[in-house]
Enzyme design. Structure first.
Site, PDB file in Angstrom:
ATOM      1  N   PHE A 155       0.799  -1.225   0.000  1.00 46.03           N
ATOM      2  CA  PHE A 155       0.000   0.000   0.000  1.00 46.03           C
ATOM      3  C   PHE A 155       0.828   1.269   0.000  1.00 46.03           C
ATOM      4  O   PHE A 155       0.351   2.333  -0.385  1.00 46.03           O
ATOM      5  CB  PHE A 155      -0.951   0.018   1.220  1.00 46.03           C
ATOM      6  CG  PHE A 155      -0.279   0.423   2.505  1.00 46.03           C
ATOM      7  CD1 PHE A 155      -0.077   1.766   2.796  1.00 46.03           C
ATOM      8  CD2 PHE A 155       0.183  -0.520   3.412  1.00 46.03           C
ATOM      9  CE1 PHE A 155       0.563   2.157   3.962  1.00 46.03           C
ATOM     10  CE2 PHE A 155       0.830  -0.142   4.573  1.00 46.03           C
ATOM     11  CZ  PHE A 155       1.023   1.204   4.844  1.00 46.03           C
ATOM     12  N   LYS A 179      -1.155  -7.083  -9.215  1.00 45.06           N
ATOM     13  CA  LYS A 179      -2.162  -7.171  -8.144  1.00 45.06           C
ATOM     14  C   LYS A 179      -1.789  -6.063  -7.158  1.00 45.06           C
ATOM     15  O   LYS A 179      -0.878  -6.218  -6.344  1.00 45.06           O
ATOM     16  CB  LYS A 179      -2.086  -8.556  -7.484  1.00 45.06           C
ATOM     17  CG  LYS A 179      -3.372  -9.068  -6.874  1.00 45.06           C
ATOM     18  CD  LYS A 179      -3.896  -8.269  -5.726  1.00 45.06           C
ATOM     19  CE  LYS A 179      -3.138  -8.410  -4.441  1.00 45.06           C
ATOM     20  NZ  LYS A 179      -3.580  -7.415  -3.415  1.00 45.06           N
ATOM     21  N   GLU A 182      -5.053  -3.869  -2.023  1.00 42.19           N
ATOM     22  CA  GLU A 182      -6.504  -3.593  -2.010  1.00 42.19           C
ATOM     23  C   GLU A 182      -6.818  -2.318  -1.239  1.00 42.19           C
ATOM     24  O   GLU A 182      -7.927  -1.817  -1.293  1.00 42.19           O
ATOM     25  CB  GLU A 182      -7.279  -4.793  -1.455  1.00 42.19           C
ATOM     26  CG  GLU A 182      -6.946  -5.218  -0.027  1.00 42.19           C
ATOM     27  CD  GLU A 182      -5.750  -6.164   0.065  1.00 42.19           C
ATOM     28  OE1 GLU A 182      -4.761  -5.969  -0.664  1.00 42.19           O
ATOM     29  OE2 GLU A 182      -5.804  -7.103   0.893  1.00 42.19           O
ATOM     30  N   ARG A 183      -5.790  -1.756  -0.539  1.00 41.98           N
ATOM     31  CA  ARG A 183      -6.030  -0.509   0.198  1.00 41.98           C
ATOM     32  C   ARG A 183      -5.805   0.721  -0.687  1.00 41.98           C
ATOM     33  O   ARG A 183      -6.292   1.796  -0.384  1.00 41.98           O
ATOM     34  CB  ARG A 183      -5.123  -0.446   1.427  1.00 41.98           C
ATOM     35  CG  ARG A 183      -5.526  -1.501   2.460  1.00 41.98           C
ATOM     36  CD  ARG A 183      -4.598  -1.480   3.655  1.00 41.98           C
ATOM     37  NE  ARG A 183      -3.938  -2.758   3.812  1.00 41.98           N
ATOM     38  CZ  ARG A 183      -2.860  -2.945   4.568  1.00 41.98           C
ATOM     39  NH1 ARG A 183      -2.340  -1.941   5.217  1.00 41.98           N
ATOM     40  NH2 ARG A 183      -2.323  -4.131   4.657  1.00 41.98           N
ATOM     41  N   SER A 232       5.276  -7.008   3.237  1.00 42.83           N
ATOM     42  CA  SER A 232       5.851  -7.298   4.558  1.00 42.83           C
ATOM     43  C   SER A 232       6.630  -8.619   4.529  1.00 42.83           C
ATOM     44  O   SER A 232       6.389  -9.482   3.676  1.00 42.83           O
ATOM     45  CB  SER A 232       4.721  -7.382   5.586  1.00 42.83           C
ATOM     46  OG  SER A 232       3.822  -8.395   5.203  1.00 42.83           O
ATOM     47  N   CYS A 287       9.571   1.374   3.494  1.00 47.20           N
ATOM     48  CA  CYS A 287      10.421   0.231   3.844  1.00 47.20           C
ATOM     49  C   CYS A 287      11.836   0.685   4.150  1.00 47.20           C
ATOM     50  O   CYS A 287      12.601  -0.030   4.775  1.00 47.20           O
ATOM     51  CB  CYS A 287      10.446  -0.775   2.713  1.00 47.20           C
ATOM     52  SG  CYS A 287      11.246  -0.140   1.246  1.00 47.20           S
ATOM     53  N   GLU A 389       9.708  -4.632  12.775  1.00 41.47           N
ATOM     54  CA  GLU A 389       9.421  -3.430  11.981  1.00 41.47           C
ATOM     55  C   GLU A 389       8.145  -2.792  12.520  1.00 41.47           C
ATOM     56  O   GLU A 389       7.130  -3.466  12.676  1.00 41.47           O
ATOM     57  CB  GLU A 389       9.204  -3.811  10.510  1.00 41.47           C
ATOM     58  CG  GLU A 389       8.880  -2.592   9.633  1.00 41.47           C
ATOM     59  CD  GLU A 389       8.525  -2.964   8.193  1.00 41.47           C
ATOM     60  OE1 GLU A 389       7.682  -3.871   7.992  1.00 41.47           O
ATOM     61  OE2 GLU A 389       9.065  -2.338   7.271  1.00 41.47           O
TER      62      GLU A 389
HETATM   63  P1  NAD Z   1       1.454  -6.688   2.980  1.00 39.26           P
HETATM   64  O1  NAD Z   1       2.490  -7.755   3.028  1.00 39.26           O
HETATM   65  O2  NAD Z   1       0.348  -6.722   3.967  1.00 39.26           O
HETATM   66  O3  NAD Z   1       0.734  -6.695   1.536  1.00 39.26           O
HETATM   67  C1  NAD Z   1       1.479  -6.671   0.329  1.00 39.26           C
HETATM   68  C2  NAD Z   1       0.660  -7.352  -0.763  1.00 39.26           C
HETATM   69  O4  NAD Z   1       0.468  -8.722  -0.413  1.00 39.26           O
HETATM   70  C3  NAD Z   1      -0.724  -6.748  -0.963  1.00 39.26           C
HETATM   71  O5  NAD Z   1      -0.997  -6.691  -2.343  1.00 39.26           O
HETATM   72  C4  NAD Z   1      -1.651  -7.727  -0.242  1.00 39.26           C
HETATM   73  O6  NAD Z   1      -2.916  -7.813  -0.828  1.00 39.26           O
HETATM   74  C5  NAD Z   1      -0.920  -9.050  -0.380  1.00 39.26           C
HETATM   75  N1  NAD Z   1      -1.121  -9.937   0.770  1.00 39.26           N
HETATM   76  C6  NAD Z   1      -1.300  -9.562   2.065  1.00 39.26           C
HETATM   77  N2  NAD Z   1      -1.434 -10.650   2.850  1.00 39.26           N
HETATM   78  C7  NAD Z   1      -1.325 -11.722   2.030  1.00 39.26           C
HETATM   79  C8  NAD Z   1      -1.365 -13.138   2.255  1.00 39.26           C
HETATM   80  N3  NAD Z   1      -1.543 -13.638   3.472  1.00 39.26           N
HETATM   81  N4  NAD Z   1      -1.227 -13.943   1.203  1.00 39.26           N
HETATM   82  C9  NAD Z   1      -1.040 -13.439  -0.033  1.00 39.26           C
HETATM   83  N5  NAD Z   1      -0.988 -12.123  -0.313  1.00 39.26           N
HETATM   84  C10 NAD Z   1      -1.128 -11.269   0.712  1.00 39.26           C
HETATM   85  O7  NAD Z   1       2.240  -5.293   3.011  1.00 39.26           O
HETATM   86  P2  NAD Z   1       1.617  -3.831   3.139  1.00 39.26           P
HETATM   87  O8  NAD Z   1       1.092  -3.635   4.509  1.00 39.26           O
HETATM   88  O9  NAD Z   1       0.723  -3.555   1.988  1.00 39.26           O
HETATM   89  O10 NAD Z   1       2.938  -2.951   2.905  1.00 39.26           O
HETATM   90  C11 NAD Z   1       3.818  -2.599   3.937  1.00 39.26           C
HETATM   91  C12 NAD Z   1       4.979  -3.556   4.014  1.00 39.26           C
HETATM   92  O11 NAD Z   1       5.665  -3.590   2.765  1.00 39.26           O
HETATM   93  C13 NAD Z   1       6.027  -3.121   5.031  1.00 39.26           C
HETATM   94  O12 NAD Z   1       6.480  -4.241   5.726  1.00 39.26           O
HETATM   95  C14 NAD Z   1       7.127  -2.519   4.171  1.00 39.26           C
HETATM   96  O13 NAD Z   1       8.403  -2.532   4.778  1.00 39.26           O
HETATM   97  C15 NAD Z   1       7.071  -3.393   2.971  1.00 39.26           C
HETATM   98  N6  NAD Z   1       7.672  -2.764   1.800  1.00 39.26           N
HETATM   99  C16 NAD Z   1       8.862  -3.255   1.367  1.00 39.26           C
HETATM  100  C17 NAD Z   1       9.506  -2.657   0.304  1.00 39.26           C
HETATM  101  C18 NAD Z   1      10.845  -3.159  -0.180  1.00 39.26           C
HETATM  102  O14 NAD Z   1      11.273  -2.729  -1.231  1.00 39.26           O
HETATM  103  N7  NAD Z   1      11.532  -4.042   0.525  1.00 39.26           N
HETATM  104  C19 NAD Z   1       8.903  -1.568  -0.352  1.00 39.26           C
HETATM  105  C20 NAD Z   1       7.681  -1.118   0.106  1.00 39.26           C
HETATM  106  C21 NAD Z   1       7.063  -1.734   1.191  1.00 39.26           C
END
Ligand code: NAD
Length: 509
Positions: A155, A179, A182-183, A232, A287, A389
């Protein structure tokens, strides 16, 4: 008219068209600055994802055969549209993520850097050629696109991350399925319109909105060749394990715990200014956000904390619609509650609240998901707030006695996305760069996120798999190499059978 009646129902974007969701499942999209629901987004079923993959597969061969020059022309037009429609994109990002306008603009500019990198695809795709490797045989290598590839976004960068993980994939000839989170699906859907206007053939860029069900289909479907995931750490690990189990190439970028080492010889005023933006910008939802300061020496720690306390108390939290706001809300009510739990837990474990941002003034008049900047000291490595984190504006100060102690603490941490150090000693900086076990390293740089033409990626549990984002490694990740050996004998050459393993006999004589 009530908010409910005005609410927009979003779609998917499949084969060049907006396609209504048919699963019957939806989730609400919020404006975090007001707490209001602004749209509902469909959550695709496995069958809807299968159908989108099939259409992408059908579109792929013609795009693969399109000359690289023509493909890049589409990217040039797409880039131009991103610049021309920047204001519209900024509004969308602000509305669905709560970022300030300045921050939203910054993420678009960074996203465009990855389009620029993708425009260099002709250079990236050049192969290697060796003449006369043996008996009039020439050998060369060539890179081919993979086919249908999937990208899954978080998101916190509604535009930059989708651009970073898709642009090169499109340029090198793949059909890409995104994909989005969704937020924040609104900006990603708008990118679809820009691709279409730029002349990208239908089916080469697809957006399926959804949750775990849609992601699981992308992970398991045999037509998907590669997956680039950003999110994450627990989900990144799941994506990597499930995707590779289904024989896919996977690069999964996870979370970070990014420390700033503050040396006694650093200019503390400059360092504190760097800390503020890097630690609290975007409500710390980056991140690469600085999670905390590791300050070397008791006296430096005390002075640095005092300077931070003074500066943090002047920060302004509020909606993007107001001037001079330093950062906005966090993404959801649940996220706000999680961050408050981290702060409460740290206090219970013995940390000291230098600045308490749990009840910011803006919450007296707004239902937005706001948290003020929080700073805790007396934090130790055993505490949860040090180990995990925290994706929100609760930051820490940890005192250490030596640079070696700081390096050891960082190297022992399970995450290794980014790190930085503030010092005026070249020798200390060189030692730090050599010894630190982290993927992206800064010296006197607040957020060491590499520019678009360098590779981006963390170490340890901040990244699973071998691919990188941004940089030249993307072209490798989204292509496969073929090595061709060819010989065109004329009639006078000896072409009798040989049963020995092919080798260059001449080399031994
Ligand atoms: P998230 O992991 O909750 O979601 C990321 C994506 O995965 C979304 O599209 C979501 O729909 C999907 N998803 C969520 N739960 C899932 C599951 N159980 N099974 C399959 N798909 C699932 O992350 P977020 O809250 O949207 O974003 C924040 C996180 O992303 C933080 O931890 C941040 O550090 C990380 N991030 C990392 C980078 C990097 O380059 N390393 C860059 C941006 C964000």
């Amino acid at each position: 008219m009530t908010v409910q009646q005005e609410m927009k129902t979003l779609t998917h974007f499949i084969k060049g068209e907006e396609v209504a969701g048919t699963s019957g499942r939806f989730t609400e999209v919020y404006n975090p600055s007001t707490g209001e629901v602004i749209a509902r987004v469909p959550l695709a079923s496995k069958d809807e994802v299968k159908h989108a993959i099939q259409l992408a597969k059908e579109a792929f061969p013609a795009w693969k055969k399109t000359s690289i020059g023509r493909r890049v022309e589409v990217l040039h037009r797409f880039r131009q549209l991103l610049v021309e429609r920047q204001d519209k994109l900024i509004n969308m990002i602000c509305q669905e993520s709560g970022k300030t306008r300045e921050d939203a603009k910054g993420e678009i500019v960074r996203g465009i850097e990855s389009v620029d990198m993708a425009i260099s695809a002709p250079q990236m795709l050049k192969g290697e050629y060796s003449v006369n490797v043996g008996g009039n045989i020439n050998a060369f290598s060539a890179k081919s696109p993979l086919g249908v590839v999937a990208t899954i976004a978080p998101f916190n960068f509604p535009v930059m991350v989708p651009l970073a993980i898709t642009s090169m994939a499109v340029a090198v000839g793949n059909a890409v399925i995104l994909k989005p989170s969704e937020r924040v699906p609104i900006s990603a859907l708008y990118l679809s319109q820009l691709w279409k206007e730029a002349g990208l053939p239908d089916g080469i860029w697809t957006v399926v909105n959804g949750d775990k069900e849609a992601v699981d289909e992308l992970l398991e479907n045999k037509e998907i060749q590669a997956i680039s995931f950003v999110g994450s750490t627990p989900v990144a690990e799941y994506i990597y394990q499930t995707g590779t189990k289904h024989n896919k190439r996977v690069a999964a970028f996870g979370g970070g715990k990014n420390f700033m080492i503050v040396m006694p010889d650093a200019n503390l005023e400059q360092t504190a200014n760097a800390f503020l933006g890097a630690a609290y910008g975007a409500a710390s939802q980056r991140c690469m956000a600085i999670s905390g300061a590791l300050v070397v020496g008791k006296d430096t720690e005390q002075r640095f904390t005092e300077i931070l306390k003074h500066k943090i108390s002047q920060l302004k939290v509020g909606p993007y619609t107001e001037q001079d706001v330093d950062f906005g809300p966090v993404i959801t009510k649940q996220s706000k509650e999680t961050i408050i739990r981290y702060i409460d837990g740290a206090v219970t474990e013995g940390a000291n609240l230098v600045i308490d941002g749990r009840h910011p003034k803006v919450c007296e008049t707004s239902n937005g998901f706001y948290l003020g900047p929080t700073l805790l000291n007396n934090v130790t490595p055993e505490m949860t707030i040090f180990k995990e984190e925290v994706f929100g504006p609760a930051r820490i100060v940890v005192g250490v006695d030596t640079l070696q102690e700081a390096i050891d603490l960082i190297n022992d941490h399970e995450l290794g996305n980014g790190v930085t150090m503030f010092t005026s000693s070249g020798a200390a900086a060189r030692r730090f760069q050599e010894e630190i076990e982290v993927g992206m390293v800064g010296v006197n740089v607040p957020i060491p996120i590499p520019v678009g033409y360098h590779n981006f990626g963390g170490w340890k549990r901040s990244k699973f798999g071998e691919g990188h984002m941004f940089g030249p490694d993307q072209a490798r990740f989204f292509t496969k190499a073929k090595t061709i050996s060819e010989r065109w004998p004329d009639e006078t050459e000896d072409t009798t059978s040989s049963f020995a393993f092919p080798s260059n006999n001449d080399a031994k004589s």
